[in-house]
Design a protein around this motif. Structure first.
Motif, mmCIF file in Angstrom:
data_model
loop_
_atom_site.group_PDB
_atom_site.id
_atom_site.type_symbol
_atom_site.label_atom_id
_atom_site.label_comp_id
_atom_site.label_asym_id
_atom_site.label_seq_id
_atom_site.Cartn_x
_atom_site.Cartn_y
_atom_site.Cartn_z
ATOM 1 N N ALA A 107 -27.879 -22.795 35.345
ATOM 2 C CA ALA A 107 -27.080 -23.696 35.978
ATOM 3 C C ALA A 107 -27.395 -23.993 36.956
ATOM 4 O O ALA A 107 -26.260 -25.033 38.040
ATOM 5 N N VAL A 135 -34.810 -17.189 24.731
ATOM 6 C CA VAL A 135 -33.593 -17.333 25.118
ATOM 7 C C VAL A 135 -32.808 -18.544 23.792
ATOM 8 O O VAL A 135 -33.298 -19.378 23.299
ATOM 9 N N HIS A 140 -23.518 -24.070 22.369
ATOM 10 C CA HIS A 140 -22.377 -23.247 22.615
ATOM 11 C C HIS A 140 -22.410 -22.838 24.257
ATOM 12 O O HIS A 140 -21.667 -22.472 25.267
ATOM 13 N N SER A 141 -23.463 -22.463 24.741
ATOM 14 C CA SER A 141 -23.945 -21.327 26.128
ATOM 15 C C SER A 141 -24.955 -23.003 26.561
ATOM 16 O O SER A 141 -25.056 -24.255 26.261
ATOM 17 N N ARG A 145 -33.937 -21.478 28.951
ATOM 18 C CA ARG A 145 -34.361 -22.017 30.488
ATOM 19 C C ARG A 145 -35.343 -22.163 30.371
ATOM 20 O O ARG A 145 -35.733 -22.891 29.723
ATOM 21 N N GLY B 34 -27.962 -10.822 35.700
ATOM 22 C CA GLY B 34 -28.118 -11.872 36.674
ATOM 23 C C GLY B 34 -29.466 -11.810 36.907
ATOM 24 O O GLY B 34 -30.348 -11.536 36.811
ATOM 25 N N ARG B 168 -18.843 -11.460 26.244
ATOM 26 C CA ARG B 168 -20.414 -12.519 25.795
ATOM 27 C C ARG B 168 -20.685 -13.443 26.790
ATOM 28 O O ARG B 168 -19.781 -14.613 26.494
ATOM 29 N N THR B 170 -21.807 -17.025 27.975
ATOM 30 C CA THR B 170 -22.114 -18.386 27.573
ATOM 31 C C THR B 170 -22.584 -19.105 28.536
ATOM 32 O O THR B 170 -23.059 -20.431 27.971
ATOM 33 N N GLY B 172 -23.933 -20.016 32.826
ATOM 34 C CA GLY B 172 -24.598 -19.224 34.136
ATOM 35 C C GLY B 172 -25.237 -18.384 33.730
ATOM 36 O O GLY B 172 -26.032 -18.648 32.309
ATOM 37 N N ARG B 173 -25.875 -18.162 34.549
ATOM 38 C CA ARG B 173 -27.435 -17.285 34.085
ATOM 39 C C ARG B 173 -27.466 -16.016 33.109
ATOM 40 O O ARG B 173 -28.652 -15.680 32.334
ATOM 41 N N SER B 175 -26.213 -16.140 30.114
ATOM 42 C CA SER B 175 -25.797 -16.388 29.287
ATOM 43 C C SER B 175 -27.258 -16.198 28.131
ATOM 44 O O SER B 175 -27.443 -15.933 27.347
ATOM 45 N N PHE B 176 -28.593 -16.228 29.401
ATOM 46 C CA PHE B 176 -29.336 -16.024 28.534
ATOM 47 C C PHE B 176 -30.044 -14.832 27.701
ATOM 48 O O PHE B 176 -30.785 -14.356 27.415
ATOM 49 N N LEU B 177 -29.295 -13.601 28.557
ATOM 50 C CA LEU B 177 -28.555 -12.281 27.940
ATOM 51 C C LEU B 177 -28.319 -12.238 26.566
ATOM 52 O O LEU B 177 -29.121 -10.926 25.766
ATOM 53 N N ARG B 180 -26.736 -8.608 25.525
ATOM 54 C CA ARG B 180 -26.789 -8.293 26.263
ATOM 55 C C ARG B 180 -26.316 -8.148 27.298
ATOM 56 O O ARG B 180 -26.379 -7.203 28.160
#
Ligand SMILES: Nc1ncnc2c1ncn2[C@@H]1O[C@H](COP(=O)(O)OP(=O)(O)O)[C@@H](O)[C@H]1O
Ligand SMILES: Nc1ncnc2c1ncn2[C@@H]1O[C@H](COP(=O)(O)OP(=O)(O)O)[C@@H](O)[C@H]1O
Ligand SMILES: [Mg+2]
Ligand SMILES: [Mg+2]
Ligand SMILES: [Mg+2]
Ligand SMILES: [Mg+2]
Lengths: 327, 207, 327, 207
Positions: A107, A135, A140-141, A145, B34, B168, B170, B172-173, B175-177, B180
């Motif tokens: 982002a 990932v 939606h997301s 990365r 993050g 949860r 979706t 920003g950083r 979202s990679f999780l 989690r």
């Protein structure tokens, strides 16, 4: 925190000064250390500008030079650079052929480069890399990365730009390479961000974190430490399962250390991964093993597989003269 | 009664000081989901704002907000830099177009929120700062003119930040999780809450 | 112990297989992995053979190729190779001009190379490197260790051999370079030998070990962790105090990571060391920053200063094509 | 009464087994003042010897000792490989020249010790294996023919190894430590002691 530093605030500046001095034949620092650029510019080629948070050295500044980037904008540790850095870098290195931004899919990186593109005069285009299969890929997301595969995009597009490809061709090529590139990483230890002073996460002596990115973000899951073959198997399976690879496809295999893992282990992982990929019918035509896209002092590594064709293989082989890659 | 320059200055000062003081908390929230830099990013940015506070407080409000925005954009980096930067740039821009403080606060704030959403391609429910900013905007609209407005805004922000924990991410950083990311408060939501509450506290005179 | 390995016994073989596969264009493995040699041999030049315990990668196998070594013999981790390895390597790569052994000054390395020289047919000569100023230089003892300065000897003599220098000239050159080269190392953490499974020594979170070698041997003394500048000052002072350097002398500065230290810190140390050496009147004409002579996963680094003259500078600049050094 | 092939075989077997079993102890001694590999080095070498034990025990003693020496040279590496290798090669060589076991044991052992000293350019008092081997040789000479010879040799080795602790190393890897090498037993001295005592134990029949 055990690091060679003088002060938390000075890490980035002092390290950049060191890089610029050690490679003064290749690069030079922009004002206020806003960017690192090639010493010799070529105003007729498309200018490649990348950047991102620091802490991933040699990415990106170590890839500035003939055959690869024209400039790199180092942000604070794990923090995207600001638009003014990017704009000034673009201004400093761009000629008539326009500027190509190579941006890892975060982002922060995307927004800062986007603002820079909005402000920049002259033609710009952007490639976003998103090679990390750890990932989930969802519309939606923000998606995946960009990790070590970025190096491959920078190298191949860098060669094309050097050979005279125009901005549009560079974009198309970069997107093609990115689309055929997948990575996955495993951490044995966390990194320690200098300003934080403590590890970002803590793993027990018998644990590893599977599917980590390059910023100390937790990964997919935390599991018991496994044998190298089991780790390589999980990574190659995830990567191959996501690549549209056919039997006999040529591939480039990059085994990338995260900063705290020595070459002896990286070559061992390379050996395991190569065997497994070959069993899947890939031909490993090109290889790169080393710590190129790091996560500060993290012990761990990532595997990247990039499918090659005649054109991209030749571009990979094209000469490159940067601090970290030379041939 | 229109907003006084001294009030504006003390609002900015308190907001900056509070967010700078919260750096360790923001950092540890960001370490969980993050990359652990949100505290330093905000600190760096608002220290730069504090450094220009005298100049800023001599500008008209619209220019002052834009200066804050530009300063954040050029010093914060990361995701929060462009987002907070865009917020203040857009809020300043709104003020330039025939809006006045405090009466048009909802419009001005709303312009900022829209800018965040546009820059971040994000919406409420994605576990970001918007999950504080949007509820605060709602309260600014719904409770406009209400004598309790400031207290209500402050409460809204505090409640909204807690509601990010079960979400949860979706964007920003975090979202990679994937799954989690659930169970942790979003660092940007927390910094938004700190800023909003600082403004409220300053306006209510209880620093 | 957190390492990418399958079994303690397999580490070396698997890592060598990986290295040979990743750099198949440059090197090939000898039978039973007794040595790594250049793929393309040149029977008219002096053959350079080095070797030593493993765990220092990329030293030495990563320096096999055009312009540097002809073969490298990897011993077990931190254990000198055996004479048969050395003899067979020499046999495989030597032509008419004889073989030059480049040996780091350790009892084990010296004795094994000595036995090999006794057995070898054909002309052989030996250079012993001993650049580590952390060790007292005494005629009663074995003297100083050979550490990262070995890379510089291998590079410069490798270039000379490539350009046709004969065996005697290579020995004289190697001894000259070694005599003008000094190193010193600092460890922030111990390494862990795979077979041992636990760190060789244990440092507290606020301690460092000054004057370490590259085998996890304890150093000169254990002290509180210091700032990078203080560390660089101690190292450059010890090095410069021992070098016969004059004002205006040209030098090569190598900042070498021990395996667990990332580039961002190495460049910061480079920046500090360069500044201090320049204050002492040295001109840093050439630089190398990276993890080249490692100690498994040890966090730490060494500084090496080598005085250059017109000839050795040109030989340093001479093209090199190996896994780890290329220009 | 001359040395029997079965006796020779069981002596070699026990010596190898004891040194292999002592690998962890040798390693930890070497971690303190060396590089922590002495145990693995000796283990690797004597496992190779054990692997050839049948073939070795069919050879004449001089050839058998040389085979052991060659095997150690080619598998141990490090400092101890050439040193122990040279010991056995030279001892075998001495046997080839009209010496006989057990009566010429001091001569044969002495040839081995000389070879270590020559290869290592080292002498007693430098905190190495020689600080066990040389005292053992003295006892072999001085107590030759004495009914207690075996027991005395064993005691000599045990006492000699302890005396390496206060020494400052000037040869081998421990020499790099300078004064810090003081206070630790030398790993090679310890492995020599283990080998010597295993031979004694085997000959006395108490395994
Ligand atoms: N697309 C987005 N829209 C809105 N807010 C976002 C977006 N991406 C990130 N954020 C906010 O930014 C915060 C993280 O900021 P920061 O840590 O400073 O930057 P980075 O994530 O680049 O390290 C998140 O907690 C979240 O609130
Ligand atoms: N020059 C020498 N002369 C006699 N013995 C030596 C010499 N150098 C080393 N040693 C012996 O070798 C032992 C170490 O062996 P080892 O650990 O296997 O090899 P390395 O020191 O190469 O790691 C020392 O403890 C010492 O007894
Ligand atoms: Mg960040
Ligand atoms: Mg962050
Ligand atoms: Mg050793
Ligand atoms: Mg040893």
């Amino acid at each position: 925190m055990k690091k060679f530093i003088n002060s938390v605030d000075g890490v980035l500046a002092e390290s950049l000064d060191g890089l610029a001095a050690a490679h003064a034949d290749l690069v030079t620092l922009g004002p206020e250390r806003k960017f690192v650029r090639r010493r010799e510019l070529n105003s007729r080629k498309v200018a490649l500008v990348s950047g991102g948070g620091s802490g991933h050295e040699p990415l990106h500044a170590g890839f500035v030079g003939y055959g690869m980037l024209d400039a790199a904008c180092p942000g604070q540790v794990f923090t995207s650079p600001t638009p003014d850095q990017i704009v000034e870098a673009a201004q400093a290195v761009s000629g008539d052929a326009g500027v190509l931004f190579i941006v890892k899919n975060y982002a922060g990186d995307r927004m800062n480069f986007e603002m820079a593109a909005e402000i920049s005069e002259g033609r710009t285009a952007t490639i976003v890399t998103d090679d990390d299969v750890a990932v989930e890929n969802s519309t939606h997301s923000i998606g995946r990365r960009g990790v070590a595969g970025t190096l491959i995009v920078e190298k191949i597009v860098g060669a094309a730009a050097e050979k005279g490809a125009d901005l549009q061709a560079c974009v198309a090529l970069g997107e093609r390479v990115n689309a055929r590139t997948r990575s996955m990483g495993v951490a044995l230890t966390s990194c320690t961000v200098p300003a934080a002073g403590t590890p970002t996460f803590v793993l027990a002596e018998d644990e590893m974190e599977v599917g980590v990115g390059i910023h100390g973000e937790p990964g997919r899951r935390r599991v018991k430490l496994e044998r190298a073959d089991a780790i390589a198997f999980e990574m190659t399976t995830a990567i191959a399962g996501d690549l549209d690879a056919r039997d006999g496809n040529e591939a480039l295999l990059l085994v990338n250390g995260f900063g705290g893992t020595p070459a002896i282990e990286l070559y061992l992982m390379y050996n395991a991964a190569r065997r497994m990929l070959e069993k899947r019918g890939l031909r490993i035509a090109r290889s790169l093993v080393g710590s190129y896209v790091t996560s500060l002092d993290m012990a761990g590594c990532s595997l990247t597989v990039s499918l090659l064709d005649t054109e991209t293989r030749a571009l990979w082989d094209h000469p490159v003269r940067t601090a970290a890659l030379k041939w | 009664m229109s907003l006084q320059p001294e009030t504006f200055k003390s609002v900015v000062k308190l907001a900056a000081e509070r967010v700078i003081a919260s750096a360790p908390e923001l950092t540890s929230l960001d370490q969980a989901i993050g990359d652990g830099d949100h505290g330093f990013n905000m600190k760096r940015g608002f220290e730069a704002v504090l450094g220009k506070l005298d100049a800023i407080s001599e500008q008209p409000f619209d220019e002052a907000l834009k200066t804050i925005g530009k300063t954040l954009v050029m010093t914060v980096g990361g995701a929060s830099g462009p987002l907070y930067g865009s917020f203040f740039l857009a809020a300043g821009e709104a003020l330039s177009h025939d809006k006045h403080l405090p009466e048009d606060i909802a419009d001005v704030f709303g312009s900022g929120v829209n800018a965040v959403s546009a820059r971040g391609r994000s919406h409420v429910g994605e576990k970001t700062m918007l999950d504080v900013l949007v509820p605060v905007l709602e309260t600014l609209k719904n409770a406009a003119g209400h004598p309790d407005l400031i207290a209500r805004v402050s409460t809204t922000a505090a409640e909204a930040v807690e509601r990010t924990a079960p979400m949860r991410a979706t964007k920003g950083r975090a979202s990679f999780l994937g799954p989690r990311s659930v169970g942790h408060i979003d660092p940007g939501a927390r910094s938004s809450c700190i800023l909003v509450q600082a403004v409220c506290a300053s306006l209510e005179g209880k620093q």
